[in-house]
Motif scaffolding. Structure first.
Motif, short mmCIF file in Angstrom:
data_model
loop_
_atom_site.label_atom_id
_atom_site.label_comp_id
_atom_site.label_asym_id
_atom_site.label_seq_id
_atom_site.Cartn_x
_atom_site.Cartn_y
_atom_site.Cartn_z
N HIS A 145 50.84 7.83 39.80
CA HIS A 145 49.43 7.44 39.64
C HIS A 145 49.20 6.97 38.20
CE1 HIS A 145 45.11 7.57 39.38
NE2 HIS A 145 45.21 8.41 38.37
N ASP A 154 39.78 6.47 42.65
CA ASP A 154 40.40 5.95 41.44
C ASP A 154 41.27 6.95 40.69
OD1 ASP A 154 39.76 3.32 41.27
OD2 ASP A 154 37.94 3.60 40.08
N CYS A 155 40.86 8.22 40.73
CA CYS A 155 41.55 9.23 39.91
C CYS A 155 41.19 10.61 40.46
CB CYS A 155 41.11 9.06 38.44
SG CYS A 155 42.09 10.03 37.27
N CYS A 205 46.02 5.42 35.52
CA CYS A 205 44.59 5.15 35.38
C CYS A 205 44.40 3.77 34.76
CB CYS A 205 43.94 6.18 34.49
SG CYS A 205 44.16 7.83 35.10
ZN ZN Z 1 43.96 8.90 36.84
#
Ligand code: ZN
Ligand code: GLN
Length: 765
Positions: A652, A736-737, A654
């Protein structure tokens, strides 16, 4: 010979500024009280530096929020959208300033904050100046002069620290098309001149212009602007003494430019780029002095006096000691305040460290030692320094031969999956049996007040480990059941046992330690306490298997194991400086690899290794990118490639640009990558589409930074957009996160809508 530092931490050694700002923002204290805290911190800092024997003490290195925003206010580069705020806050400049930093939501106004971004390759964030085509500048705030006068009243003829005009422009962003921010230089110059005039009138002798861009890749226009600006400034101020600082990199190809600037002292960073010393000494014009940035402003290691003295000697031999300044490499803003406040650090480790206050003493001792002092106390300090440095070189706390051997023995197969993605995909489909547009989340679920209070109680000892575990288990169970209920495909355990994605692993890895008060400003009132990687890193015991296994035992859906990647752990820590960062990173990678294979053995078939910091680790100069990306990608692969084809590796990242590193992202060869995408309306996905990225991707479909609940329709539209550029068989659906900063009610609604959006997408497909 003179001593100086480029700036001192301004948060206060007990984070006084943070507390004062937050209280003021919440309306609990008055502006007067906040200003008083600010003044006290400045005075304390000046006094500390005087006592340490610093000759040129900086001012205007203090800031209530950010030094770049200070400059923006000083030169009146206030974006138009704050016009109304300016009216409402007309009796307090600071309120307007905070509105620019944090947004303004009252008096029926709803004005967004200015954008924030990382300060070069540090974890400090600055507020990005906004530039417009026909921008006018005018002196707006007198902060710089006021701070100088404040110091003068205390008997300190301080050296104002001012962001150099060229760097200030380069730090900003053009908010409309059709011009180059450097075109604004001649319009901005008169305001700088006005500020300098006032400083000169008040009796300033030395001015420090920070020009970090001098150590970066510069185009011709920037080089010309440098010459133009500094020549103009010199014409107006033949008597003021100017120090121009470069840091975080070497001057390299900009050395001849730096040498031609009509300034008095050039500052170079010898911690980041020791190699440049010879070239600088060979070419520095006779009318210039050299400031040796020799005490590391960005890390916490004690200075090696013997080594530094050799460099200083070399410089004095060539230039004579009256042309030498001894300095910190950069501002000490990036170091914690005071090592003496650490009462529970291991004593062996503590003797290897120096925080900001201790670094002042180092700067001052280096000067005295290089001047050949015979003072007993100083010579003793030198002996102690030698002992500490020697003990670090050979300490059993640091050096573990089996770790070193394991790194040496890393072979190519260790960073390769057994088979290519196309083969793995089939194996994974068979085992995992996931639908089209599988839904998942990024890992954390809301860290509620209760969860945080359990942790606090556990740390204090008022909850024992069994009680604490019991509570976390209940929370995990609730989260698993809820995810099952709303129909998410791949579940997570929620990360309730973690306070922070790096700290959690740092606390369990050998070779890493923590401070109690080692706070460093990250942005505004937010401070972080980076772990200290002091020794060879290894994993004494499994770190996450218990929680993943427990969560998996509660459900028939797949639960995703959740780890932080080696590059991110490295990037968000203070890293040892006695071996290459790449070596430390590989050690961490091996520790994470052990965890990955243990998770697999425990029956976890989907494992996510977060690497949100991979992009911010990029070297400041393009010439360093290739090497960094090579070891960073390799470290990720070492951590992730110990598993079978059928085990699915996720990563993942960001908010970051992927265009120029997409090949490297592809080389990481994660089976699935989830990225932050919704704020850019899927634009970031184009890099993957253009590249024909072969593996699976989960572009975030909603922004987790805001409490706003997204509608099914807007997420369906984003998915539709994604599907136009990426084949549906490759797409995942996720936020998104992580959700740790959100509340449960928002989270429930948002994820419910997200699952519906995914269903709709697969029906339409
Ligand atoms: Zn993230
Ligand atoms: N797994 C982490 C979380 O969900 C990822 C956080 C991040 O990317 N910064 O909190």
């Amino acid at each position: 010979m003179q001593t100086h530092i480029l700036g001192y931490p301004r948060i206060g050694s007990n984070r006084e500024l943070k507390k004062a700002c937050e209280q003021y923002w919440s309306g609990k204290t008055s502006l007067q009280e906040l200003l008083e805290t600010g003044r006290n911190i400045c005075q304390e800092n000046w006094k500390t530096q005087q006592e340490a024997g610093i000759d040129l003490i900086p001012c205007n290195d203090f800031s209530y929020y950010d030094q770049v925003l200070d400059m923006t206010l000083s030169v009146g580069a206030i974006p138009k959208r704050y016009n109304e705020v300016a009216l409402k806050t007309s009796n307090s400049e600071l309120d307007l300033y905070f509105a620019m930093a944090r947004g303004y939501q009252k008096d029926e106004l709803d004005i967004t904050a200015m954008e924030m971004t990382k300060w070069f390759d540090t974890n400090y964030h600055y507020i990005v100046p906004e530039f417009y085509k026909n921008q006018e500048f005018k002196l707006f705030s007198n902060k710089i002069v006021n701070e100088f006068v404040g110091a003068k009243q205390l008997g300190v003829n301080a050296k104002p620290v001012i962001i150099g005009l060229v760097s200030y422009l380069l730090l900003g962003k053009e908010k409309e098309e059709g011009f180059d921010k450097l075109d604004l230089a001649s319009k901005l110059l008169p305001v700088y001149i006005e500020i300098l005039q006032e400083l000169q009138a008040q009796g300033a002798e030395w001015i420090q212009f920070d020009e970090p861009f001098l150590a970066l890749d510069l185009n011709e226009k920037a080089k010309e602007t440098y010459q133009f600006i500094y020549n103009e400034i010199r014409k107006k101020f033949p008597k003021l003494k100017f120090i121009v600082t470069s840091y975080f990199e070497g001057l390299k190809d900009n050395l001849s430019l730096a040498n031609t600037l009509p300034i008095d002292t050039l500052h170079i960073d010898l911690v980041r780029c020791e190699d440049q010393l010879d070239d600088v000494l060979d070419t520095l014009p006779e009318n210039k002095s050299l400031s040796l940035g020799i005490v590391d402003g960005r890390n916490i290691w004690k200075n090696d006096f013997e080594k530094s003295l050799q460099l200083i000697q070399k410089a004095t031999d060539k230039l004579g000691s009256d042309r030498i300044f001894i300095a910190s490499s950069c501002s000490l803003l990036h170091a914690p305040c005071d090592l003496e406040l650490e009462t529970s650090l291991d004593n062996d480790i503590k003797q290897w460290l120096a925080f900001a206050k201790q670094k002042l003493t180092e700067v001052s001792l280096l000067k005295k030692l290089s001047e050949g002092t015979t003072d007993k106390a100083i010579l003793n300090a030198f002996e102690e320094n030698k002992k500490a440095i020697a003990s670090r070189k050979s300490s059993a706390l640091i050096h573990h031969n089996d770790v070193k051997q394991r790194v040496d023995a890393i072979a190519e197969v260790d960073s390769q999956r057994k088979n290519a993605f196309s083969t793995r995909k089939k194996a994974q489909e068979k085992v995992l049996n996931l639908p089209l547009f599988p839904t998942t989340t990024i890992g954390s679920f809301p860290q509620t007040k209760e969860v945080r209070s359990w942790r606090a109680q556990f740390k204090k000892g008022s909850l024992n480990s069994e009680e604490y575990k019991y509570l976390l288990k209940k929370e995990t169970q609730k989260t698993i059941q809820w995810q099952e209920k709303i129909g998410l495909d791949v579940l997570v355990h929620g990360e309730y046992e973690r306070n922070d994605m790096v700290e959690y692993f740092g606390e369990q890895l050998a070779g890493v330690t923590f401070t109690k008060k080692g706070w460093v400003q990250s942005y505004g009132s937010r401070c972080v306490k980076p772990p200290i990687i002091y020794g060879d890193v290894y994993r004494p015991h499994p770190m996450t298997v218990y929680w993943s296994q427990y969560a998996q035992s509660l459900t028939n859906n797949w639960v995703k194991g959740m780890l932080t990647g080696p590059v991110t752990i490295l990037q968000w820590s203070f890293v040892r400086d006695d071996q290459p960062r790449s070596t430390t990173c590989k050690q961490i990678a091996l520790a994470i690899r052990d965890e990955v294979t243990d998770l697999e053995k425990a029956g976890i078939r989907i494992i996510q290794i977060d690497e949100p910091a991979i992009r911010e680790g990029l070297p400041l100069r393009k010439s360093g990118w290739k090497n960094y990306l090579k070891w960073a990608v390799e470290a990720f692969k070492i951590s992730s490639c110990g598993v079978d084809d059928a085990t699915q590796i996720h990563t993942h990242m960001c908010y970051s640009e992927f265009n120029d590193i997409i090949q490297n992202i592809a080389d990481m060869d994660a089976d699935v990558i989830t990225i932050e995408c919704s704020r850019s309306q899927m634009e970031l996905l184009n890099a993957f589409a253009d590249f024909k990225y072969p593996n699976e991707i989960g572009p975030g479909v909603y922004d987790i930074h805001s409490p706003r609940v997204p509608s099914i329709q807007e997420m369906t539209e984003l998915l539709h957009k994604a599907q136009k550029v990426i084949p549906a068989s490759q797409l995942w659906v996720n936020p998104d996160c992580g959700l740790k900063t959100r509340h449960w009610d928002e989270t429930e609604k948002a994820l419910l809508a997200m699952v519906s959006a995914a269903k709709e997408a697969s029906l339409r497909y």
